[in-house]
Design an enzyme around this catalytic site. Structure first.
Site, short mmCIF file in Angstrom:
data_model
loop_
_atom_site.label_atom_id
_atom_site.label_comp_id
_atom_site.label_asym_id
_atom_site.label_seq_id
_atom_site.Cartn_x
_atom_site.Cartn_y
_atom_site.Cartn_z
N HIS A 54 -28.50 -5.65 -1.70
CA HIS A 54 -27.79 -6.31 -2.77
C HIS A 54 -26.82 -7.35 -2.25
CE1 HIS A 54 -25.64 -2.59 -1.70
NE2 HIS A 54 -24.63 -3.41 -1.64
N ASP A 90 -32.41 2.82 3.87
CA ASP A 90 -33.43 3.75 4.37
C ASP A 90 -34.38 4.28 3.30
OD1 ASP A 90 -32.78 3.52 6.98
OD2 ASP A 90 -31.57 5.34 7.09
N THR A 148 -48.17 -13.79 9.90
CA THR A 148 -47.13 -14.25 8.99
C THR A 148 -45.87 -14.54 9.78
OG1 THR A 148 -46.52 -11.99 8.56
CG2 THR A 148 -47.95 -13.03 6.96
N ASP A 191 -45.60 10.25 -0.09
CA ASP A 191 -46.46 10.97 0.87
C ASP A 191 -45.72 12.14 1.50
OD1 ASP A 191 -45.45 9.84 3.85
OD2 ASP A 191 -45.03 8.52 2.16
P1 GDP Z 1 -34.67 0.13 4.14
O1 GDP Z 1 -33.36 0.44 4.81
O2 GDP Z 1 -34.58 0.41 2.68
O3 GDP Z 1 -35.19 -1.22 4.44
O4 GDP Z 1 -35.70 1.23 4.69
P2 GDP Z 1 -36.83 1.06 5.81
O5 GDP Z 1 -37.98 0.31 5.32
O6 GDP Z 1 -36.19 0.59 7.07
O7 GDP Z 1 -37.30 2.57 5.95
C1 GDP Z 1 -36.42 3.61 6.39
C2 GDP Z 1 -37.23 4.72 7.03
O8 GDP Z 1 -38.11 5.31 6.09
C3 GDP Z 1 -38.13 4.22 8.17
O9 GDP Z 1 -38.13 5.18 9.20
C4 GDP Z 1 -39.51 4.12 7.53
O10 GDP Z 1 -40.54 4.32 8.45
C5 GDP Z 1 -39.46 5.27 6.53
N1 GDP Z 1 -40.32 5.02 5.37
C6 GDP Z 1 -40.31 3.93 4.57
N2 GDP Z 1 -41.21 4.06 3.60
C7 GDP Z 1 -41.83 5.25 3.78
C8 GDP Z 1 -42.85 5.96 3.09
O11 GDP Z 1 -43.43 5.52 2.10
N3 GDP Z 1 -43.19 7.20 3.57
C9 GDP Z 1 -42.59 7.73 4.65
N4 GDP Z 1 -42.97 8.94 5.05
N5 GDP Z 1 -41.63 7.09 5.33
C10 GDP Z 1 -41.23 5.87 4.91
#
Ligand code: GDP
Ligand code: MG
Length: 370
Positions: A137, A90, A114, A190
């Site tokens: 990982h 997340d 894509t 942000d």
């Molecule tokens: P992963 O588990 O690392 O792949 O995380 P995700 O890409 O699925 O993101 C987890 C949550 O964080 C989702 O609800 C995204 O929309 C939110 N999120 C990811 N990047 C950002 C960001 O730069 N800003 C904000 N506000 N939310 C983000």
């Protein structure tokens, strides 16, 4: 040393495999028909049958083509870097990969669609970067467990509102163990509760000290949501890549690693492979793990058919005999027969190992005391 299977040894002596197995048992060696025995054991058995033995060391096809011949430095050309995104759940790995891909696609071709093949390439300042789309990982560990080294640079994603978490630490350890340089992407800047300075502070405990704090780890504040900082991140990736002086020889038979593979209902076994050296062409024959392929067609990450894949390029490959494993290394061989033979030999060796591992251990004493 040299090895021969029980079956091959029996054939050479015109004996039945059962006779050879019996003789081996008398020598205290429990063996099955397809088992490989070493030259010393084979010599003793053959002598027991009254044969004279001459051990000839001949290189088999597998050893011959698996070995990577050294490239002449003059043949080496720069290749794009291969990047993996890691970090705690997340924290935004998938979002970041998507944001980079989308930014790039919309910038180069409006409406470009894509396709998900497990990896993609972007172009920044006329230089390509390959992103492995299998975040986490687990994929990384699976590949390393198979001896595959595919990543040149690891992007460690840390959410600025959450800070260093257990999987952040795991990711750092994996990257360090693999000797892969780390670039930290401090994500979600942000958010009102974002605290990038706290992240930098926490990371110092794991030996990652930001450049602005006198260390040598590049840390880039980004937002996958607003796309802030993404250009900087790509810039930094190219900077690190340049220092690594990554090179490959495009003018040789290809080798590389399976990134993802699955059984497609319509197309059969499909694998995304990363070419790491040489050039892979349609029509090439290859071995990957215990499978083989005659490359029937290749698609790039945009789903376009391509005839060739050069170093660091990910492509989807059709024509596999079976579904290979992620992390299986592949290498091209001269013809289909060789590919099939090597794959079959490996598959039978693997079955044999599994069989032996499952077999209860019985000693000769046990047998005679029954
Ligand atoms: P992963 O588990 O690392 O792949 O995380 P995700 O890409 O699925 O993101 C987890 C949550 O964080 C989702 O609800 C995204 O929309 C939110 N999120 C990811 N990047 C950002 C960001 O730069 N800003 C904000 N506000 N939310 C983000
Ligand atoms: Mg994800």
């Amino acid at each position: 040393g040299e090895f021969i299977t029980v079956k091959e040894l029996a054939e050479k002596m015109k004996k039945s495999p059962a006779e050879v197995i019996k003789k081996l048992m008398m020598l205290g060696v429990m063996a099955t028909i397809n088992q490989e025995i070493d030259a010393d054991t084979a010599t003793i058995v053959a002598q027991e049958f009254g044969f004279e033995v001459e051990v000839k060391v001949e290189q088999d096809a597998e050893t011959l083509y698996m070995q990577e011949p050294e490239d002449d430095p003059a043949d080496l050309q720069p290749r794009p870097c291969v990047v993996t995104v890691m970090g705690h759940v997340d924290h935004g790995k998938t979002s970041l990969l998507d944001a980079i891909r989308e930014t790039n696609v919309t910038a180069t071709e409006a409406g470009g669609i894509t396709q998900h093949i497990g990896a993609y390439q972007v172009e920044h300042n006329n230089k390509k970067i390959t992103f492995l789309d299998t975040p986490g990982h687990e994929a990384f560990t699976a590949m390393r467990a198979r001896g595959a080294k595919v990543t040149d640079i690891a992007i460690l994603v840390v959410a600025a509102d959450d800070g260093v978490m257990p999987q952040t630490v795991e990711a750092i350890n994996h990257a360090k163990a693999a000797g892969v340089p780390i670039i930290v992407a401090i994500n979600k800047i942000d958010r009102p509760d974002a605290n990038p300075e706290r992240v930098k502070q926490q990371l110092t405990e794991y030996g990652l000290v930001a450049e602005e704090w006198g260390g040598d780890t590049i840390m880039v504040p980004v937002s996958a949501k607003t796309r802030q900082g993404l250009e900087d991140l790509l810039e930094m990736i190219l900077l690190v890549a340049e220092m690594l002086e990554l090179k490959a020889n495009p003018n040789r038979p290809a080798r590389g690693t399976v990134i993802e593979a699955e059984l497609d209902k319509g197309r059969g076994p499909v694998a995304t492979v990363l070419v790491q050296n040489g050039t892979l062409s349609v029509g090439d024959n290859l071995v990957a793990g215990t499978t083989w392929a005659r490359v029937r067609a290749m698609m790039d990450y945009k789903g376009r058919r391509v005839k060739k894949a050069t170093p660091s390029m990910p492509v989807e490959v059709l024509g596999f005999s079976e579904v290979p494993y992620a992390g299986d290394q592949f290498f091209v061989v001269p013809d289909e027969k060789t590919a099939r033979q090597i794959a079959e030999k490996r598959a039978s060796r693997k079955r044999e190992e599994e069989f032996r591992a499952a077999m209860p251990r019985v000693s000769l004493e046990d047998l005679f005391n029954q």
